[in-house]
Design a protein around this motif. Structure first.
Motif, PDB file in Angstrom:
ATOM      1  N   SER A  95       9.124 -28.466  60.341  1.00  0.00           N
ATOM      2  CA  SER A  95       9.288 -27.944  58.985  1.00  0.00           C
ATOM      3  C   SER A  95       8.363 -26.770  58.690  1.00  0.00           C
ATOM      4  N   GLY A  96       8.962 -25.659  58.268  1.00  0.00           N
ATOM      5  CA  GLY A  96       8.207 -24.470  57.898  1.00  0.00           C
ATOM      6  C   GLY A  96       7.947 -23.504  59.034  1.00  0.00           C
ATOM      7  N   PHE A  97       8.093 -23.970  60.271  1.00  0.00           N
ATOM      8  CA  PHE A  97       7.765 -23.134  61.430  1.00  0.00           C
ATOM      9  C   PHE A  97       8.992 -22.874  62.318  1.00  0.00           C
ATOM     10  N   GLY A  99      35.089 -33.471  45.588  1.00  0.00           N
ATOM     11  CA  GLY A  99      34.842 -33.660  47.011  1.00  0.00           C
ATOM     12  C   GLY A  99      33.494 -33.103  47.435  1.00  0.00           C
ATOM     13  N   PRO A 100      33.158 -33.206  48.725  1.00  0.00           N
ATOM     14  CA  PRO A 100      31.851 -32.766  49.218  1.00  0.00           C
ATOM     15  C   PRO A 100      31.728 -31.242  49.289  1.00  0.00           C
ATOM     16  N   VAL A 101      30.562 -30.753  48.898  1.00  0.00           N
ATOM     17  CA  VAL A 101      30.234 -29.328  48.931  1.00  0.00           C
ATOM     18  C   VAL A 101      28.977 -29.162  49.779  1.00  0.00           C
ATOM     19  N   ILE A 102      29.001 -28.217  50.710  1.00  0.00           N
ATOM     20  CA  ILE A 102      27.840 -27.986  51.589  1.00  0.00           C
ATOM     21  C   ILE A 102      26.749 -27.246  50.816  1.00  0.00           C
ATOM     22  N   ILE A 103      25.532 -27.766  50.894  1.00  0.00           N
ATOM     23  CA  ILE A 103      24.389 -27.118  50.247  1.00  0.00           C
ATOM     24  C   ILE A 103      23.579 -26.316  51.259  1.00  0.00           C
ATOM     25  N   GLU A 104      23.199 -26.950  52.373  1.00  0.00           N
ATOM     26  CA  GLU A 104      22.432 -26.233  53.393  1.00  0.00           C
ATOM     27  C   GLU A 104      22.434 -27.016  54.691  1.00  0.00           C
ATOM     28  N   VAL A 105      21.939 -26.379  55.743  1.00  0.00           N
ATOM     29  CA  VAL A 105      21.744 -27.018  57.044  1.00  0.00           C
ATOM     30  C   VAL A 105      20.266 -26.974  57.384  1.00  0.00           C
ATOM     31  N   ASN A 106      19.717 -28.113  57.785  1.00  0.00           N
ATOM     32  CA  ASN A 106      18.343 -28.174  58.279  1.00  0.00           C
ATOM     33  C   ASN A 106      18.395 -28.312  59.793  1.00  0.00           C
ATOM     34  N   ALA A 107      18.143 -27.213  60.483  1.00  0.00           N
ATOM     35  CA  ALA A 107      18.224 -27.198  61.945  1.00  0.00           C
ATOM     36  C   ALA A 107      16.890 -27.632  62.535  1.00  0.00           C
ATOM     37  N   ARG A 108      16.508 -28.856  62.232  1.00  0.00           N
ATOM     38  CA  ARG A 108      15.227 -29.436  62.661  1.00  0.00           C
ATOM     39  C   ARG A 108      15.272 -30.917  62.318  1.00  0.00           C
ATOM     40  N   PHE A 109      14.204 -31.637  62.704  1.00  0.00           N
ATOM     41  CA  PHE A 109      14.093 -33.023  62.261  1.00  0.00           C
ATOM     42  C   PHE A 109      14.039 -33.044  60.739  1.00  0.00           C
ATOM     43  N   GLN A 110      14.700 -34.027  60.131  1.00  0.00           N
ATOM     44  CA  GLN A 110      14.794 -34.097  58.680  1.00  0.00           C
ATOM     45  C   GLN A 110      13.946 -35.242  58.117  1.00  0.00           C
ATOM     46  N   GLY A 111      13.761 -35.197  56.793  1.00  0.00           N
ATOM     47  CA  GLY A 111      13.004 -36.242  56.126  1.00  0.00           C
ATOM     48  C   GLY A 111      13.668 -37.599  56.183  1.00  0.00           C
ATOM     49  N   SER A 112      14.952 -37.634  56.533  1.00  0.00           N
ATOM     50  CA  SER A 112      15.695 -38.895  56.639  1.00  0.00           C
ATOM     51  C   SER A 112      15.439 -39.625  57.946  1.00  0.00           C
ATOM     52  N   LEU A 113      14.586 -39.084  58.814  1.00  0.00           N
ATOM     53  CA  LEU A 113      14.357 -39.680  60.127  1.00  0.00           C
ATOM     54  C   LEU A 113      14.000 -41.162  60.019  1.00  0.00           C
ATOM     55  N   ASP A 114      13.096 -41.521  59.098  1.00  0.00           N
ATOM     56  CA  ASP A 114      12.660 -42.910  58.973  1.00  0.00           C
ATOM     57  C   ASP A 114      13.823 -43.840  58.681  1.00  0.00           C
TER      58      ASP A 114
END
Length: 402
Positions: A80-82, A264-279
């Motif tokens: 994240s951030g780098f 219906g679903p709308v795309i907001i963004e893509v996080n191309a890294r490990f996410q906060g949902s990992l846990d």
């Protein structure tokens, strides 16, 4: 591969996942939380100061910190951030193509890409266009995550107030650094995806906790996740996420954020890294996401996991300047807490203090348990006298070795 370095603002969940998978984990991050240090072989704490942006750090300084470990790393993972830092080629960086990352992390460029692919996303406007728009507009920095700086503009005059608030936080942004989009309402969600160069697998659908009043005073701050999320749009969201990740050419662990609207679903963004949902993904499915990420770069995908139970992560934000006392530290550890601050750490208003985890048989059960833990920690916090110290800062790099 055995010795892995992760560089990011907050690396705890990645470091601990990698440790559980049997890797020797090392970290450079801004917090060096108690539980991260327990999982890392060594860690170096970054001086982020006020208004810090990772791309402003001198690459020679960052390389100097990497070299100071004295370890021959098998892989260095920007977190994240780098994600968009361009490292020298002699370092074993395990990440996606730099140009792809630039396009994905810049919300303006990403919106144009989604338009070209004819995928559902919020209408994005130029600065000149919003002067004549009567409906509410969401404003957010083009290259910032977490939702902490997101706000709704109800008229043109609100823009200057928003910029003034950023200046008070020592965040130097102009109108050109912002993205203006339709303000939509719905259920915030994400799809966790593991992908190789030619295949992608959606491994979980997660509910996102955004601006939850008992966790934060910020209206759009990311406050955690609940996994799984069941919705009539599950198959559609999985298909969109998998195809989009393949279209982008991303490898490893990525997340696609959605807003599930009445249309219906709308795309907001893509996080191309490990996410906060990992846990919550790991707790719910039993899948080790760090191992899956490493295997994906070798062209291997995990078997599609099954949800074993519900899992929640709730991030508690500070409501004032807080110095973490030994008593508060001990009380936080009494609960199923992660991202645990160290005794003596200073947490500023609207900064994450700690997170709590919960598992159970249904959404209501995990919310109830998480909220109980949060209330317990807040009550302990109220027993400590409010502190007048500033937000977390460090005057120098500090090395902590296990």
């Amino acid at each position: 591969m055995k010795n892995i370095l992760v560089i990011g603002f907050s690396t705890r969940n990645i470091i601990c996942s990698g440790n559980r998978a049997g890797y020797n984990m090392y970290a450079i991050d801004a917090f060096c939380d108690h539980d991260m240090l327990e999982c890392a072989r060594a860690a170096i704490k970054l001086d982020i100061g006020e208004g810090f942006h990772a791309e402003n750090i001198e690459i020679s300084d960052l390389c100097g910190i990497i070299d100071s470990f004295g370890i021959e790393f098998d892989a260095i993972i920007p977190a994240s951030g780098f994600e968009t830092i361009s490292f020298p080629k002699n370092y074993p960086i395990l990440c996606n193509d730099h140009d792809i990352m630039k396009e994905v992390t810049d919300k303006s460029r990403f919106a144009r890409l989604l338009s070209s692919l004819n995928l559902p996303h919020p209408q994005t406007y130029s600065l000149s266009e919003i002067e004549n728009i009567n409906s509410p507009i969401m404003v957010k920095p083009a290259c910032s995550g977490g939702g902490i700086l997101n706000r709704v503009l109800y008229d043109w005059n609100d823009l200057q107030s928003y910029l003034d608030s950023l200046n008070r936080m020592h965040i130097q942004l102009t109108e050109k650094d912002l993205v203006f989009q339709d303000y939509l309402q719905g259920i915030p969600a994400s799809v966790s995806v593991i992908s190789t160069e030619d295949r992608a697998s959606a491994v979980a659908i997660n509910e996102q906790l955004i601006g939850i009043p008992w966790l934060t005073g910020l209206p759009f701050a990311y406050c955690g996740n609940i996994t799984p999320l069941y919705t009539p749009f599950s198959d559609q969201m999985k298909n969109i996420a998998e195809n989009l990740i393949l279209e982008l050419g991303l490898v490893g662990s990525s997340g696609v954020d959605f807003l599930i609207t009445e249309n219906g679903p709308v795309i907001i963004e893509v996080n191309a890294r490990f996410q906060g949902s990992l846990d919550t993904v790991e707790l719910s499915t039993g899948l080790n996401l760090f191992e899956a990420h490493m295997q994906a770069f070798e062209g291997k995908l995990p078997e599609e996991p099954r949800n074993r139970e519900y899992a929640a992560r709730a991030i508690i934000y500070g409501d004032r300047n807080i110095e973490v006392s030994a008593h508060l530290h001990e009380k936080i550890l009494e609960k199923r807490s992660v991202d645990v601050p160290n005794t003596g750490d200073i947490v500023g208003p609207d900064e994450p203090l700690t997170s709590v985890l919960s598992t159970g048989n249904c959404r209501e059960e995990v919310i109830r348990e998480a909220r109980s833990s949060v209330m317990f920690i807040r009550e302990c916090l109220d027993l400590d006298s409010p502190q007048e110290n500033g937000p977390r800062t460090e005057s120098t790099y500090v090395q902590n070795i296990k």
